[in-house]
Motif scaffolding. Sequence first.
Motif, PDB file in Angstrom:
ATOM      1  N   LYS A   1      18.095  -8.190 -12.514  1.00  0.00           N
ATOM      2  CA  LYS A   1      17.940  -7.895 -11.085  1.00  0.00           C
ATOM      3  C   LYS A   1      17.577  -6.431 -10.871  1.00  0.00           C
ATOM      4  O   LYS A   1      16.725  -6.109 -10.043  1.00  0.00           O
ATOM      5  CB  LYS A   1      19.228  -8.242 -10.336  1.00  0.00           C
ATOM      6  N   GLU A   2      18.204  -5.549 -11.645  1.00  0.00           N
ATOM      7  CA  GLU A   2      17.900  -4.129 -11.493  1.00  0.00           C
ATOM      8  C   GLU A   2      16.477  -3.839 -11.978  1.00  0.00           C
ATOM      9  O   GLU A   2      15.709  -3.154 -11.304  1.00  0.00           O
ATOM     10  CB  GLU A   2      18.907  -3.298 -12.291  1.00  0.00           C
ATOM     11  N   GLY A   3      16.128  -4.434 -13.111  1.00  0.00           N
ATOM     12  CA  GLY A   3      14.813  -4.173 -13.690  1.00  0.00           C
ATOM     13  C   GLY A   3      13.666  -4.661 -12.817  1.00  0.00           C
ATOM     14  O   GLY A   3      12.568  -4.112 -12.850  1.00  0.00           O
ATOM     15  N   LEU A   4      13.927  -5.691 -12.028  1.00  0.00           N
ATOM     16  CA  LEU A   4      12.870  -6.262 -11.177  1.00  0.00           C
ATOM     17  C   LEU A   4      13.070  -5.903  -9.705  1.00  0.00           C
ATOM     18  O   LEU A   4      12.414  -6.463  -8.824  1.00  0.00           O
ATOM     19  CB  LEU A   4      12.824  -7.786 -11.340  1.00  0.00           C
ATOM     20  N   SER A   5      13.977  -4.959  -9.436  1.00  0.00           N
ATOM     21  CA  SER A   5      14.296  -4.657  -8.034  1.00  0.00           C
ATOM     22  C   SER A   5      13.143  -3.960  -7.313  1.00  0.00           C
ATOM     23  O   SER A   5      13.133  -3.883  -6.090  1.00  0.00           O
ATOM     24  CB  SER A   5      15.567  -3.814  -7.943  1.00  0.00           C
ATOM     25  N   GLY A   6      12.172  -3.488  -8.070  1.00  0.00           N
ATOM     26  CA  GLY A   6      11.015  -2.852  -7.437  1.00  0.00           C
ATOM     27  C   GLY A   6       9.906  -3.830  -7.088  1.00  0.00           C
ATOM     28  O   GLY A   6       8.830  -3.427  -6.673  1.00  0.00           O
ATOM     29  N   ASN A   7      10.170  -5.109  -7.254  1.00  0.00           N
ATOM     30  CA  ASN A   7       9.152  -6.129  -6.946  1.00  0.00           C
ATOM     31  C   ASN A   7       9.654  -7.063  -5.849  1.00  0.00           C
ATOM     32  O   ASN A   7      10.824  -7.419  -5.820  1.00  0.00           O
ATOM     33  CB  ASN A   7       8.842  -6.960  -8.189  1.00  0.00           C
ATOM     34  N   THR A   8       8.734  -7.457  -4.985  1.00  0.00           N
ATOM     35  CA  THR A   8       9.093  -8.327  -3.858  1.00  0.00           C
ATOM     36  C   THR A   8       8.320  -9.631  -3.925  1.00  0.00           C
ATOM     37  O   THR A   8       7.113  -9.625  -4.182  1.00  0.00           O
ATOM     38  CB  THR A   8       8.753  -7.627  -2.517  1.00  0.00           C
ATOM     39  N   CYS A   9       9.017 -10.725  -3.671  1.00  0.00           N
ATOM     40  CA  CYS A   9       8.387 -12.047  -3.568  1.00  0.00           C
ATOM     41  C   CYS A   9       8.758 -12.614  -2.209  1.00  0.00           C
ATOM     42  O   CYS A   9       9.900 -12.470  -1.768  1.00  0.00           O
ATOM     43  CB  CYS A   9       8.918 -12.952  -4.673  1.00  0.00           C
ATOM     44  N   ARG A  10       7.839 -13.245  -1.511  1.00  0.00           N
ATOM     45  CA  ARG A  10       8.157 -13.813  -0.207  1.00  0.00           C
ATOM     46  C   ARG A  10       8.405 -15.323  -0.286  1.00  0.00           C
ATOM     47  O   ARG A  10       9.063 -15.888   0.560  1.00  0.00           O
ATOM     48  CB  ARG A  10       7.022 -13.498   0.791  1.00  0.00           C
ATOM     49  N   CYS A  11       7.821 -15.982  -1.294  1.00  0.00           N
ATOM     50  CA  CYS A  11       8.049 -17.424  -1.406  1.00  0.00           C
ATOM     51  C   CYS A  11       9.478 -17.723  -1.843  1.00  0.00           C
ATOM     52  O   CYS A  11       9.951 -18.847  -1.677  1.00  0.00           O
ATOM     53  CB  CYS A  11       7.090 -18.044  -2.418  1.00  0.00           C
ATOM     54  N   GLY A  12      10.148 -16.740  -2.442  1.00  0.00           N
ATOM     55  CA  GLY A  12      11.522 -16.965  -2.876  1.00  0.00           C
ATOM     56  C   GLY A  12      11.609 -17.587  -4.254  1.00  0.00           C
ATOM     57  O   GLY A  12      12.353 -18.533  -4.489  1.00  0.00           O
TER      58      GLY A  12
ATOM     59  N   ASP B   1       0.803  -1.214   0.000  1.00  0.00           N
ATOM     60  CA  ASP B   1       0.000   0.000   0.000  1.00  0.00           C
ATOM     61  C   ASP B   1       0.842   1.273   0.000  1.00  0.00           C
ATOM     62  O   ASP B   1       0.352   2.332   0.338  1.00  0.00           O
ATOM     63  CB  ASP B   1      -0.965   0.016   1.208  1.00  0.00           C
ATOM     64  N   LYS B   2       2.119   1.179  -0.294  1.00  0.00           N
ATOM     65  CA  LYS B   2       2.899   2.411  -0.326  1.00  0.00           C
ATOM     66  C   LYS B   2       4.132   2.346  -1.217  1.00  0.00           C
ATOM     67  O   LYS B   2       5.170   2.916  -0.903  1.00  0.00           O
ATOM     68  CB  LYS B   2       3.253   2.867   1.093  1.00  0.00           C
ATOM     69  N   GLY B   3       4.000   1.667  -2.334  1.00  0.00           N
ATOM     70  CA  GLY B   3       5.090   1.739  -3.304  1.00  0.00           C
ATOM     71  C   GLY B   3       6.372   1.061  -2.880  1.00  0.00           C
ATOM     72  O   GLY B   3       7.459   1.513  -3.214  1.00  0.00           O
ATOM     73  N   GLU B   4       6.261  -0.014  -2.127  1.00  0.00           N
ATOM     74  CA  GLU B   4       7.460  -0.700  -1.660  1.00  0.00           C
ATOM     75  C   GLU B   4       7.641  -2.090  -2.266  1.00  0.00           C
ATOM     76  O   GLU B   4       8.698  -2.681  -2.116  1.00  0.00           O
ATOM     77  CB  GLU B   4       7.409  -0.863  -0.128  1.00  0.00           C
ATOM     78  N   CYS B   5       6.594  -2.645  -2.908  1.00  0.00           N
ATOM     79  CA  CYS B   5       6.665  -4.068  -3.233  1.00  0.00           C
ATOM     80  C   CYS B   5       6.389  -4.414  -4.695  1.00  0.00           C
ATOM     81  O   CYS B   5       6.713  -5.513  -5.122  1.00  0.00           O
ATOM     82  CB  CYS B   5       5.691  -4.844  -2.365  1.00  0.00           C
ATOM     83  N   GLY B   6       5.790  -3.512  -5.458  1.00  0.00           N
ATOM     84  CA  GLY B   6       5.569  -3.783  -6.875  1.00  0.00           C
ATOM     85  C   GLY B   6       4.432  -4.731  -7.196  1.00  0.00           C
ATOM     86  O   GLY B   6       4.231  -5.085  -8.358  1.00  0.00           O
ATOM     87  N   GLY B   7       3.663  -5.140  -6.197  1.00  0.00           N
ATOM     88  CA  GLY B   7       2.584  -6.099  -6.426  1.00  0.00           C
ATOM     89  C   GLY B   7       1.470  -5.558  -7.306  1.00  0.00           C
ATOM     90  O   GLY B   7       0.690  -6.320  -7.873  1.00  0.00           O
ATOM     91  N   CYS B   8       1.393  -4.233  -7.409  1.00  0.00           N
ATOM     92  CA  CYS B   8       0.303  -3.603  -8.163  1.00  0.00           C
ATOM     93  C   CYS B   8       0.786  -3.013  -9.476  1.00  0.00           C
ATOM     94  O   CYS B   8       0.113  -2.171 -10.064  1.00  0.00           O
ATOM     95  CB  CYS B   8      -0.332  -2.513  -7.312  1.00  0.00           C
TER      96      CYS B   8
END
Lengths: 711, 213
Positions: free
Chosen positions: B186-197, B101-108
Amino acid sequence: MASWGEASQSRLIGKRITRLSGKDKVTGKAKYTYDINRPGMLYARILRSDVAHANVIDIDLSRAEELPGVKAVLPIIEVGKKLRYQGQEIAAVAAETDDIAKDALRLIFVDLEELPFVVTEEDALAEGAPQIRDWVGNKSNPGTNEKGEVEIGFNEAAVTVEAKYHTPVQTHVCLETHGNVAEWTDDQNLTVWASTQAVFGVRDDLAGRFELPANQVRVITEHMGGGFGSKFGAGVEGRTAVQLAKITGQPVKLMLTRRAEHLVAGNRPSMTQHVKAGASRDGRLIAYDMRGYGTGGISSGAGFQAPYVYSVDNIRTERFNVTINAGNQRAMRAPGHPQGAFAMDSLMDELAEKLGMNPLEFRRINDPSEVRQAQYTLGAQEIGWHRRNTIPGSGTGVKKHGIGVGSGLWGGGGGRGTQARVTINADGTVEAVTGTQDIGTGIRTAIAIIVAEEFGLTPTDIAVKVGDSGPGLRSGGSGGSQTTASVAPVIKTAAEAAIQKLFEHVAPLLQAPVDDLRVGNGTIYVASDRTKTVTWHQATGLLGMESISEGGNWDQELRQHGVAGTQFAEVEVDTETGNVQVIKIVAVQDCGLAINRLTTESQINGGVIMGLGQTLLEERIMDPLTGRMLNANLEDYKVPGTYEIPEIKSIVFDTHRKVTGVGEPPCIPTLGAIANAVYNAIGVRIRELPITPDKVLTALAQKKHKEVSNG
Amino acid sequence: MSEKDKEQKQGKNISRRSFIKGVGTGTVAATVAPAILVGDEKAAEAQTDEAVASAKIQLNINEEVTEIEVEARTTLLSVLRDGIDTTGNNVDLTGAKLICDKGECGGCTVLVDGKPVYACMMLAMDAQGKQITTVEGIANGDDLHPVQEAFIKHDALMCGFCTPGFVVSSVALLNENNKPTIAEIKEGLSGNTCRCGTYPFIFDAVETASQEM
């Protein structure tokens, strides 16, 4: 005796098969609880305590109730009760839009009388600390364990190490927060979409609380966005959603905010241990004396493994829980193991160094597992163990490399309690139905593989229906890495029974006895005369107006309990910035029979990465002055991102052809492997996780200071 | 210390922070509103009054024009997921996820005029006149995009909750650089977070997709 057959005979089992849910997940079609939109659905939010400890003097909901668009306001805590941690539920609202629900929370007036609090273990244990629950000194009664005579062990020891190891609280960070969509179809029938690891657990929980017959509650979890041990019950948020739906007569969606997810939706407890251990000159671990504690927040449950993996003759341990004003712990991926592994594997290396022994040799002497002995050999080859610094920290240059090793173990043998049906329809379609849930590990695909193997079909031919209590086919929660070993034997035996029934229909046509029939590639044929064959569709066409539908049983011969794992890490430590970059991890993971090698590798990668996060990045930071968590978001609470990811060599280590779960164990050995690699790189040990740049630089500075003072 | 601060210090009130989102064209920016105390009627009402100002706008989403009434504070993500258009239909594009909800994970992450944008950080009104592509619009009908095919092939997903964001970011990356190195991925996707790894297999998938494109 039941068996999965020889590897050479398997068409599908043990191969790399893409996920059935893949297309839905890459196109955005996969519907998670969070994505459920029901006609007339309301959005609910919970007002939470922003203080750590307080008496509730008054709650005024009237202004919130008056806000246009608000449909219900529900108190959760009673006036006169205590709020005991930040994030604890005060009241909830349901409104026509999420924004209105947010506005309504601001119109709830709460009078609180703040009470003294403790939010760190140190503060809780300090002399004169306020007692925050019914534990004197904020400590639980200690649990003790004794084996042999620890003092005799120390007398015989050639070397001893005394050290304190610490791991902080880690939070689960499920990307789909905990939450539910609740809908009453009438006043006696409830449907709930739940983000849960236990469809039937949530069903029974809600049926009990709302006094409904279990068969009038349906819980659906088609897809869910991560649980890691934190999503077993309906929770306060689930019960609140159901209650709000009941009051309003409308469907209600209630998902936790990211902040609440950190505060109240579970965490891995901390661990602090003071340990003294001794080894004999010939490298036997002979004495282990440990006193330790952890905090599970306001609850207990802060256990950890100590000693771990390696055999010790003489043991004395004492451990207790410390209570603080913070949200409850919940099971988190291999509860108690990663913490214990970090301390034990660090300790093993410290002892080996004092003995002047190669740490791998020291492990070989003390590790009772034959599987891990073989894994040490394989892993050492893969990482290039010979490249490690014989003298830790002896590398030259600003960026120093090091190599380390760590170990782990787990159960994952599954259990009874799964019911399943495999159905063959006359049009050739196949359904496999059971009440388990796919929490991202790929059980849906594993089920399809098993049935397709038995039927001579392809996995996409099998319609797998999981994550729904509606059909009434119960299965347990997805915890303890138990799902595959619980479900696979039942599916296999059900599929075997179903194909036998189909053979009975086919036998007269092929003029062969039933036990002479086999499945081919989309065919059924006579083993003794392969010219006699029918296609799958010809065979099922014989069913006419019937279907075949068979259940299965949990045949213990098809599964096995207990896995071993070993990991090797190579790191690069920047001695100017203190940054630790993991270069490579070799994860040798005992998996039993991997039904699907592709998704098994995914799980190993995932475990390694979560272990890496715990080692280098993750920590819940509590502010002792305000009682609040300082990093309850995804910016300041750091989980691994793309830049942190090393090369990972995931080795599916086949030891037998029985099914064992592997969701949790790969996250365990990573901690010790990385911590030992950091030591091997810089020659100074960091005994407190996470190993952040500040700790590395401080440790290097202390080492330098020591070297200077030693002249 | 003001009276209000004193009261808060003494635990008379619970304070919360409210967060107003703002965004400039093309860049992601946020402004933080002053703290609002729960129980502070004026502040709460001011917030509410401001928020309810609404307008009818048209958005071009996945090559279809959607007319929808939004408040000033309504985010693009909120329209995609929860919006009801002026004909009464749910927009129901739930592929993009609100995770942080604040631009930290890239999920949206969605594409706005071809560029990756966090839909939770963009106001719906600012998305007018732009081409919005969500994960639902990445495939060409039943023909999956090479990135989507490669994600499936490499098992670049587990729970799949972050996957729509990663798919869209990967498409954006490859549109800009069709032969990225691993460092560039890695740089291009650095704004996205995955928790499952799932990262290692995501990197493999993007590499495979880059060869197909």
